[in-house]
Design an enzyme around this catalytic site. Structure first.
Site, mmCIF file in Angstrom:
data_model
loop_
_atom_site.group_PDB
_atom_site.id
_atom_site.type_symbol
_atom_site.label_atom_id
_atom_site.label_comp_id
_atom_site.label_asym_id
_atom_site.label_seq_id
_atom_site.Cartn_x
_atom_site.Cartn_y
_atom_site.Cartn_z
ATOM 1 C CG ASN A 142 -0.228 -0.078 2.514
ATOM 2 O OD1 ASN A 142 0.503 0.836 2.865
ATOM 3 N ND2 ASN A 142 -0.392 -1.184 3.231
ATOM 4 C CG ASP A 174 -6.792 -5.054 6.086
ATOM 5 O OD1 ASP A 174 -6.374 -5.040 7.265
ATOM 6 O OD2 ASP A 174 -7.314 -4.067 5.535
ATOM 7 C CE LYS A 176 7.412 -11.695 -14.746
ATOM 8 N NZ LYS A 176 8.078 -10.958 -15.794
ATOM 9 N N PRO A 201 -2.795 -11.839 10.265
ATOM 10 C CG PRO A 201 -0.768 -12.311 11.307
ATOM 11 C CD PRO A 201 -1.467 -12.404 9.987
ATOM 12 C CG ASP A 202 -5.621 -6.653 14.212
ATOM 13 O OD1 ASP A 202 -4.705 -6.038 14.808
ATOM 14 O OD2 ASP A 202 -6.651 -6.090 13.800
ATOM 15 C CB ILE A 203 0.439 -6.963 14.522
ATOM 16 C CG1 ILE A 203 0.819 -7.777 13.279
ATOM 17 C CG2 ILE A 203 1.624 -6.855 15.475
ATOM 18 C CD1 ILE A 203 1.816 -7.099 12.348
ATOM 19 C CE LYS A 253 -10.029 0.552 12.100
ATOM 20 N NZ LYS A 253 -9.487 0.903 10.798
ATOM 21 C CE LYS A 269 -7.431 -2.800 14.633
ATOM 22 N NZ LYS A 269 -6.605 -3.582 13.727
HETATM 23 O O1 C5P Z 1 -7.944 -2.585 11.193
HETATM 24 P P1 C5P Z 1 -7.050 -1.508 10.728
HETATM 25 O O2 C5P Z 1 -6.005 -1.965 9.785
HETATM 26 O O3 C5P Z 1 -7.711 -0.276 10.207
HETATM 27 O O4 C5P Z 1 -6.353 -1.026 12.092
HETATM 28 C C1 C5P Z 1 -5.323 -0.147 12.112
HETATM 29 C C2 C5P Z 1 -4.455 -0.359 13.324
HETATM 30 O O5 C5P Z 1 -4.209 -1.739 13.567
HETATM 31 C C3 C5P Z 1 -3.071 0.221 13.106
HETATM 32 O O6 C5P Z 1 -2.585 0.596 14.356
HETATM 33 C C4 C5P Z 1 -2.315 -0.938 12.517
HETATM 34 O O7 C5P Z 1 -0.931 -0.794 12.687
HETATM 35 C C5 C5P Z 1 -2.873 -2.106 13.275
HETATM 36 N N1 C5P Z 1 -2.924 -3.364 12.506
HETATM 37 C C6 C5P Z 1 -2.113 -4.419 12.858
HETATM 38 N N2 C5P Z 1 -2.191 -5.601 12.172
HETATM 39 C C7 C5P Z 1 -3.062 -5.755 11.158
HETATM 40 C C8 C5P Z 1 -3.886 -4.692 10.787
HETATM 41 C C9 C5P Z 1 -3.794 -3.504 11.481
HETATM 42 O O8 C5P Z 1 -1.293 -4.256 13.786
HETATM 43 N N3 C5P Z 1 -3.121 -6.903 10.522
#
Ligand code: C5P
Length: 415
Positions: free
Chosen positions: A213, A282, A292, A310-312, A346, A350
């Site tokens: 991105n 995402d 390739k 994974p959502d870190i 959010k 979170k």
């Molecule tokens: O869900 P979204 O991407 O909008 O959330 C943004 C926040 O979550 C940011 O702080 C981003 O660094 C963190 N994030 C993360 N891992 C992901 C997606 C988002 O740590 N996979």
């Protein structure tokens, strides 16, 4: 606005080739809003002229303690009493020896000894050949100068004017300015270990293509720099970005969200603050092609199956250390509309005490931004400014919240 704005710096030049960098250093300091009074040793005049230094500082240069311009004939008293700090750049091996002995044979040494030690810091940017730097006498003199109250900014490593390569180069002007900013910044985050993610992630499709991105990492790098200036130990986990590492910050480069998670999992148990500024992808391709992917000429596009990353942040925020408040978590949200509503939602989702919203399309890649801070007390806007400035403001806001969360009042934070 730089913390150097309004500061008065006495810049002392002793003899060395690095004097050529002192003109640029003066320019950067004045650009940051500082006034610069240049004082040169006789040796320094062999390397750069007082005329050049006068032109870039906008002030007549002092070279002699017998300078008749001071009506009381005491330039060593007058110049040192006006200063917020004295910076010797370049600081030669000989000048270190003079400092170690407290010699006052020239105006520059005299100024260092005459300065009010409790008010006027003495900062040194040594510059010399690597053998001279490594010599036990130089190291002994430096250690003595530091024991007597000077602060060494350290040296750089690399090619030297003599043709040799090694330690002893003067720090670059930009690095010296960064060190001065660190010096003048109140240490609101002293004792904190801050872990920050920044930049985009890159999710490979095959060896030459990937999903990423437009995040530049500038906001996260600015927060890392500001946190370090405020006295924190900072680890920056950076996705693929083309940015210089702020001085004093430990940087770990990663590519994909999974790499980032792995490093964050390793580092988080040591951290006291986690700030997730990274724009983590995402989704990632379900499988990475070994070679390739070729066009077959028939017009058929490959079908990319995606899986969620994974959502870190959510994972770290759910850890026992975060839930007990030992690890304070800050999330960022890049939205394209309804910032407050999305940021509030959010923050809940979170499970973080502080969520910072910004308008993604308006800020990605830019040098400026505007932030909306959302916490349990409500929301607070940090108005449009450079990312550097917003990084500093965010650190102050963070220090207030940490103080409240930990029931203490760190020096300099007014509740
Ligand atoms: O869900 P979204 O991407 O909008 O959330 C943004 C926040 O979550 C940011 O702080 C981003 O660094 C963190 N994030 C993360 N891992 C992901 C997606 C988002 O740590 N996979």
């Amino acid at each position: 606005m730089s913390v150097l704005n309004g500061k008065h710096i006495v810049l002392g030049l002793s003899g060395g080739v690095a004097c050529y960098k002192a003109a640029e250093l003066t320019r950067l300091l004045t650009k940051a809003g500082a006034s610069v009074q240049v004082v040169m040793s006789e040796a320094a005049e062999h390397f750069i002229t007082p005329t050049t230094m006068q032109a870039v500082s906008g002030r007549a240069v002092y070279t002699s303690q017998w300078d008749g311009r001071e009506s009381n004939a005491m330039p060593h008293i007058n110049l040192s009493r006006e200063a917020d700090a004295m910076l010797i750049a370049p600081c030669s091996a000989d000048f270190l020896a003079q400092l170690a002995q407290g010699r006052c044979t020239e105006l520059l040494g005299l100024l260092c000894v005459a300065r009010p030690m409790d008010k006027v810091a003495l900062l040194l940017a040594p510059a010399m050949n690597r053998e001279m730097w490594a010599h036990p006498a130089t190291q002994r003199n430096l250690a003595q100068a530091v024991a007597d109250g000077a602060v060494s900014l350290g040296v750089g490593c690399g090619s030297q004017a003599c043709g040799e390569t090694g330690d002893g180069r003067m720090l670059e002007p930009e690095e010296i300015v960064q060190e001065l900013e660190v010096f003048f910044t109140p240490k609101l985050l002293a004792g904190e270990r801050v872990l920050i993610t920044a930049g985009p992630t890159y999710e490979a499709i095959d060896p030459v293509r990937g999903i990423t991105n437009r995040s530049s990492g500038k906001m996260g790098f600015a927060v890392a720099r500001a946190a370090r200036e405020a006295g924190a130990e900072v680890t920056l986990v950076a996705g693929p970005v083309a940015l210089a590492t702020p001085r004093g910050v430990t940087r770990i480069d990663v590519q994909s969200a999974q790499n980032m998670l792995e490093i964050v999992d390793q580092q988080a148990p040591e951290a006291t603050v986690f700030i997730a500024t990274a724009a983590v992808a995402d989704w990632r391709p379900a499988a990475v092609a070994l070679h390739k992917i070729k066009k077959d000429g028939g017009g058929a596009a490959p079908q990319l199956g995606l899986v969620e990353n994974p959502d870190i942040l959510a994972r770290v925020a759910a850890s026992a250390r975060a839930r007990s408040g030992v690890l304070y978590c800050v999330g960022f949200a890049a939205e394209s509309e309804n910032l407050l509503e999305h940021a509030r939602a959010k923050r809940e989702r979170k499970g973080v005490p502080l969520l910072v919203g910004n308008i993604g399309p308006a800020t990605f890649g830019q040098d400026d931004n505007a932030l909306l801070l959302v916490d349990s007390a409500g929301s607070h806007e940090l108005a449009h400014a450079s990312k550097r400035e917003l990084g500093r403001q965010l650190v102050v806001e963070l220090a207030h919240r940490l103080a409240a969360a930990r029931g203490r009042n760190p020096e300099g934070v007014n509740p």
